[in-house]
Design a protein around this motif. Sequence first.
Motif, PDB file in Angstrom:
ATOM      1  N   ASN A 151       0.847  -1.193   0.000  1.00  0.00           N
ATOM      2  CA  ASN A 151       0.000   0.000   0.000  1.00  0.00           C
ATOM      3  C   ASN A 151       0.884   1.245   0.000  1.00  0.00           C
ATOM      4  OD1 ASN A 151      -1.587   2.035   2.250  1.00  0.00           O
ATOM      5  ND2 ASN A 151      -2.713   1.396   0.448  1.00  0.00           N
ATOM      6  N   SER A 152       0.550   2.189  -0.847  1.00  0.00           N
ATOM      7  CA  SER A 152       1.267   3.467  -0.893  1.00  0.00           C
ATOM      8  C   SER A 152       2.769   3.296  -1.041  1.00  0.00           C
ATOM      9  CB  SER A 152       0.948   4.293   0.368  1.00  0.00           C
ATOM     10  OG  SER A 152      -0.434   4.520   0.483  1.00  0.00           O
ATOM     11  N   GLY A 153       3.186   2.336  -1.864  1.00  0.00           N
ATOM     12  CA  GLY A 153       4.600   2.119  -2.109  1.00  0.00           C
ATOM     13  C   GLY A 153       5.344   1.415  -1.000  1.00  0.00           C
ATOM     14  N   GLN A 154       4.629   0.946   0.038  1.00  0.00           N
ATOM     15  CA  GLN A 154       5.239   0.241   1.159  1.00  0.00           C
ATOM     16  C   GLN A 154       4.863  -1.237   1.126  1.00  0.00           C
ATOM     17  OE1 GLN A 154       7.365   1.699   3.707  1.00  0.00           O
ATOM     18  NE2 GLN A 154       7.414   3.178   2.021  1.00  0.00           N
ATOM     19  N   HIS A 155       5.800  -2.076   1.586  1.00  0.00           N
ATOM     20  CA  HIS A 155       5.588  -3.523   1.591  1.00  0.00           C
ATOM     21  C   HIS A 155       5.817  -4.067   2.996  1.00  0.00           C
ATOM     22  CE1 HIS A 155       6.673  -7.710  -0.312  1.00  0.00           C
ATOM     23  NE2 HIS A 155       5.495  -7.708   0.284  1.00  0.00           N
ATOM     24  N   PHE A 156       4.736  -4.523   3.634  1.00  0.00           N
ATOM     25  CA  PHE A 156       4.762  -5.097   4.979  1.00  0.00           C
ATOM     26  C   PHE A 156       4.477  -6.588   4.859  1.00  0.00           C
ATOM     27  CE2 PHE A 156       1.999  -6.439   8.586  1.00  0.00           C
ATOM     28  CZ  PHE A 156       2.945  -6.395   9.600  1.00  0.00           C
ATOM     29  N   ASP A 177      11.387  -7.045  -2.627  1.00  0.00           N
ATOM     30  CA  ASP A 177      11.816  -6.087  -1.606  1.00  0.00           C
ATOM     31  C   ASP A 177      10.765  -5.981  -0.497  1.00  0.00           C
ATOM     32  OD1 ASP A 177      13.936  -5.657  -3.245  1.00  0.00           O
ATOM     33  OD2 ASP A 177      13.295  -3.685  -3.951  1.00  0.00           O
ATOM     34  N   ILE A 178      11.239  -6.021   0.745  1.00  0.00           N
ATOM     35  CA  ILE A 178      10.354  -5.941   1.906  1.00  0.00           C
ATOM     36  C   ILE A 178      10.787  -4.760   2.773  1.00  0.00           C
ATOM     37  CG2 ILE A 178       9.560  -7.106   4.002  1.00  0.00           C
ATOM     38  CD1 ILE A 178      10.090  -9.783   2.570  1.00  0.00           C
ATOM     39  N   ASP A 179       9.871  -3.877   3.072  1.00  0.00           N
ATOM     40  CA  ASP A 179      10.177  -2.750   3.965  1.00  0.00           C
ATOM     41  C   ASP A 179      10.190  -3.198   5.420  1.00  0.00           C
ATOM     42  OD1 ASP A 179      10.344  -0.385   2.136  1.00  0.00           O
ATOM     43  OD2 ASP A 179       8.364  -1.114   1.578  1.00  0.00           O
ATOM     44  N   THR A 180       9.118  -3.859   5.861  1.00  0.00           N
ATOM     45  CA  THR A 180       9.015  -4.327   7.238  1.00  0.00           C
ATOM     46  C   THR A 180       8.645  -5.797   7.250  1.00  0.00           C
ATOM     47  OG1 THR A 180       8.290  -2.141   7.987  1.00  0.00           O
ATOM     48  CG2 THR A 180       7.907  -3.996   9.471  1.00  0.00           C
ATOM     49  N   LEU A 181       9.481  -6.607   7.900  1.00  0.00           N
ATOM     50  CA  LEU A 181       9.239  -8.040   8.034  1.00  0.00           C
ATOM     51  C   LEU A 181       8.927  -8.341   9.495  1.00  0.00           C
ATOM     52  CD1 LEU A 181       9.281 -10.924   6.817  1.00  0.00           C
ATOM     53  CD2 LEU A 181      11.731 -10.998   7.378  1.00  0.00           C
ATOM     54  N   LEU A 213      17.923 -15.297   3.206  1.00  0.00           N
ATOM     55  CA  LEU A 213      17.242 -14.402   2.274  1.00  0.00           C
ATOM     56  C   LEU A 213      18.205 -13.782   1.278  1.00  0.00           C
ATOM     57  CD1 LEU A 213      14.791 -12.536   4.705  1.00  0.00           C
ATOM     58  CD2 LEU A 213      14.399 -14.624   3.377  1.00  0.00           C
ATOM     59  N   LYS A 214      17.746 -13.642   0.061  1.00  0.00           N
ATOM     60  CA  LYS A 214      18.547 -13.000  -0.970  1.00  0.00           C
ATOM     61  C   LYS A 214      18.758 -11.524  -0.662  1.00  0.00           C
ATOM     62  CE  LYS A 214      16.954 -16.005  -4.735  1.00  0.00           C
ATOM     63  NZ  LYS A 214      16.166 -16.039  -6.006  1.00  0.00           N
ATOM     64  N   GLN A 215      17.735 -10.911  -0.070  1.00  0.00           N
ATOM     65  CA  GLN A 215      17.803  -9.492   0.258  1.00  0.00           C
ATOM     66  C   GLN A 215      17.169  -9.262   1.618  1.00  0.00           C
ATOM     67  OE1 GLN A 215      16.813  -6.880  -2.962  1.00  0.00           O
ATOM     68  NE2 GLN A 215      16.094  -5.254  -1.614  1.00  0.00           N
ATOM     69  N   GLN A 216      17.842  -8.497   2.459  1.00  0.00           N
ATOM     70  CA  GLN A 216      17.341  -8.245   3.800  1.00  0.00           C
ATOM     71  C   GLN A 216      16.216  -7.202   3.787  1.00  0.00           C
ATOM     72  OE1 GLN A 216      18.488  -9.860   6.849  1.00  0.00           O
ATOM     73  NE2 GLN A 216      19.085 -11.163   5.116  1.00  0.00           N
ATOM     74  N   PRO A 217      15.241  -7.356   4.675  1.00  0.00           N
ATOM     75  CA  PRO A 217      14.217  -6.309   4.799  1.00  0.00           C
ATOM     76  C   PRO A 217      14.839  -5.047   5.370  1.00  0.00           C
ATOM     77  CG  PRO A 217      14.057  -7.853   6.616  1.00  0.00           C
ATOM     78  CD  PRO A 217      15.077  -8.424   5.672  1.00  0.00           C
ATOM     79  N   LYS A 218      14.163  -3.927   5.169  1.00  0.00           N
ATOM     80  CA  LYS A 218      14.674  -2.672   5.730  1.00  0.00           C
ATOM     81  C   LYS A 218      14.561  -2.667   7.254  1.00  0.00           C
ATOM     82  CE  LYS A 218      13.817   0.304   1.708  1.00  0.00           C
ATOM     83  NZ  LYS A 218      13.184  -0.681   0.810  1.00  0.00           N
ATOM     84  N   PRO A 242      19.298  -9.423  15.644  1.00  0.00           N
ATOM     85  CA  PRO A 242      19.597 -10.209  14.442  1.00  0.00           C
ATOM     86  C   PRO A 242      19.609  -9.394  13.164  1.00  0.00           C
ATOM     87  CG  PRO A 242      17.351 -10.593  15.161  1.00  0.00           C
ATOM     88  CD  PRO A 242      17.968  -9.721  16.206  1.00  0.00           C
ATOM     89  N   HIS A 243      19.180  -8.125  13.251  1.00  0.00           N
ATOM     90  CA  HIS A 243      19.104  -7.253  12.087  1.00  0.00           C
ATOM     91  C   HIS A 243      19.477  -5.852  12.531  1.00  0.00           C
ATOM     92  CE1 HIS A 243      17.106  -4.754   9.001  1.00  0.00           C
ATOM     93  NE2 HIS A 243      17.183  -5.789   8.201  1.00  0.00           N
ATOM     94  N   LYS A 244      20.061  -5.072  11.646  1.00  0.00           N
ATOM     95  CA  LYS A 244      20.527  -3.734  12.033  1.00  0.00           C
ATOM     96  C   LYS A 244      19.389  -2.810  12.449  1.00  0.00           C
ATOM     97  CE  LYS A 244      20.636  -1.931   7.282  1.00  0.00           C
ATOM     98  NZ  LYS A 244      21.494  -1.297   6.241  1.00  0.00           N
ATOM     99  N   ASN A 245      18.198  -3.066  11.947  1.00  0.00           N
ATOM    100  CA  ASN A 245      17.009  -2.299  12.354  1.00  0.00           C
ATOM    101  C   ASN A 245      15.984  -3.261  12.941  1.00  0.00           C
ATOM    102  OD1 ASN A 245      17.945   0.259  11.369  1.00  0.00           O
ATOM    103  ND2 ASN A 245      17.496  -0.447   9.304  1.00  0.00           N
ATOM    104  N   THR A 246      16.185  -3.617  14.203  1.00  0.00           N
ATOM    105  CA  THR A 246      15.347  -4.598  14.893  1.00  0.00           C
ATOM    106  C   THR A 246      14.453  -3.930  15.918  1.00  0.00           C
ATOM    107  OG1 THR A 246      16.947  -6.402  14.618  1.00  0.00           O
ATOM    108  CG2 THR A 246      15.316  -6.651  16.356  1.00  0.00           C
ATOM    109  N   VAL A 247      13.176  -4.276  15.895  1.00  0.00           N
ATOM    110  CA  VAL A 247      12.231  -3.835  16.917  1.00  0.00           C
ATOM    111  C   VAL A 247      11.664  -5.084  17.587  1.00  0.00           C
ATOM    112  CG1 VAL A 247      10.083  -2.610  17.405  1.00  0.00           C
ATOM    113  CG2 VAL A 247      11.640  -1.760  15.623  1.00  0.00           C
ATOM    114  N   VAL A 248      11.860  -5.207  18.889  1.00  0.00           N
ATOM    115  CA  VAL A 248      11.284  -6.329  19.636  1.00  0.00           C
ATOM    116  C   VAL A 248       9.951  -5.877  20.206  1.00  0.00           C
ATOM    117  CG1 VAL A 248      11.628  -8.042  21.439  1.00  0.00           C
ATOM    118  CG2 VAL A 248      13.614  -7.126  20.217  1.00  0.00           C
ATOM    119  N   LEU A 249       8.880  -6.395  19.654  1.00  0.00           N
ATOM    120  CA  LEU A 249       7.536  -5.937  20.032  1.00  0.00           C
ATOM    121  C   LEU A 249       7.135  -6.466  21.403  1.00  0.00           C
ATOM    122  CD1 LEU A 249       5.869  -6.518  16.561  1.00  0.00           C
ATOM    123  CD2 LEU A 249       6.497  -4.316  17.556  1.00  0.00           C
TER     124      LEU A 249
END
Length: 249
Positions: A151-156, A177-181, A213-218, A242-249
Motif C-alpha cells: 500500500n502506498s509504495g510500502q511492503h509489509f 523487496d520488503i520494507d518491514t518483516l 534471504l537473498k535481500q534483507q528487509p529494511k 539479528p538485524h541492524k534495524n530490529t524492533v522487539v515488540l
Amino acid sequence: MNIQVLGCSGGLSGDNKNGSTCVQLRSDIVIDAGTGLNRLSLAQMRQVRHVFLTHSHMDHIAALPTFLSNQYDSEHLPVTVYALPHTLAKLRDNIFNGDIWPELSSMTEGPTAILRFEEIQPGHCVNIDDMSIKAFEVEHSVPTVGYSVKNSGQHFVFCADTIAGSVLTQQLNALGDIDTLMLECAFPNELMDVAQRTKHMTPSLLQEALASLKQQPKELWITHLKPSYEAQLRELLTKTPPHKNTVVL
C-alpha cells in the motif's frame, strides 16, 4: 501505511500486556483476532469489516466470537473473515457451532448478514481499495499462511507462526523487496527441540531464516515471545539484534 500492532504476545500475561496477535492495517482491516483486538474501543471495532486469519490456533482467533457479537447493529456489515479452508472448518465445527458460540454466518439483522466467510489459498490476493493483501504459505503445526501487504509504495510482510526452513525462505525470496518483516521468536535456544516440534522460532532459527534471504528487509519486527521466556528473549534480542534495524515488540 500506518500499521498498529494491537497484540503480539505468544501467550497470556508476561511483560507484554497487549494481548495475543492482532495487527491493524487500517481502521477496517485486521490480521488475526487474538486478545489484542480488545485494545480497540467499541466504536473502533464497529469500523472493522475485514479479518484475515493466519491459522486456527486459539491465540490468533480468541477474540473473534465476542468481537462479532458487537456487530449486530453495525452499519458496516457484513464482516468478512478470510482464511484457509482448514481454519474455516475449525471455526465452523468448533466455535460457531451453536454450542460454543452462535452460528453467526446465518444470522442477520435486517437484510444484511453479520458474518461472511471467504476461503483463500496461498497465492490468493485480495485487493481492498488501494491495498493489496496476498496470502503465502508458511510452515507451522497446522495449515498456516502469512500475509504480504502492499500500500502506498510500502511492503509489509507478516509471517505468522512459523519455523525457519526451505518453505519460509522460498516464499520470502519470492516476495521481492520488503520494507518491514514481522517474524516470530517464541522460545529460547535451549528449547530448540520444543520449537522444532511445535514449528516455532528460536533466536538461532531466526538468524538462520534471515541469513537465507537473498535481500534483507529494511526493518525487522520480532513478535510472539512466549511469556515464560519473554524477559530472557527480550534481553538477548535487544543486546544482540539479528538485524541492524530490529524492533522487539
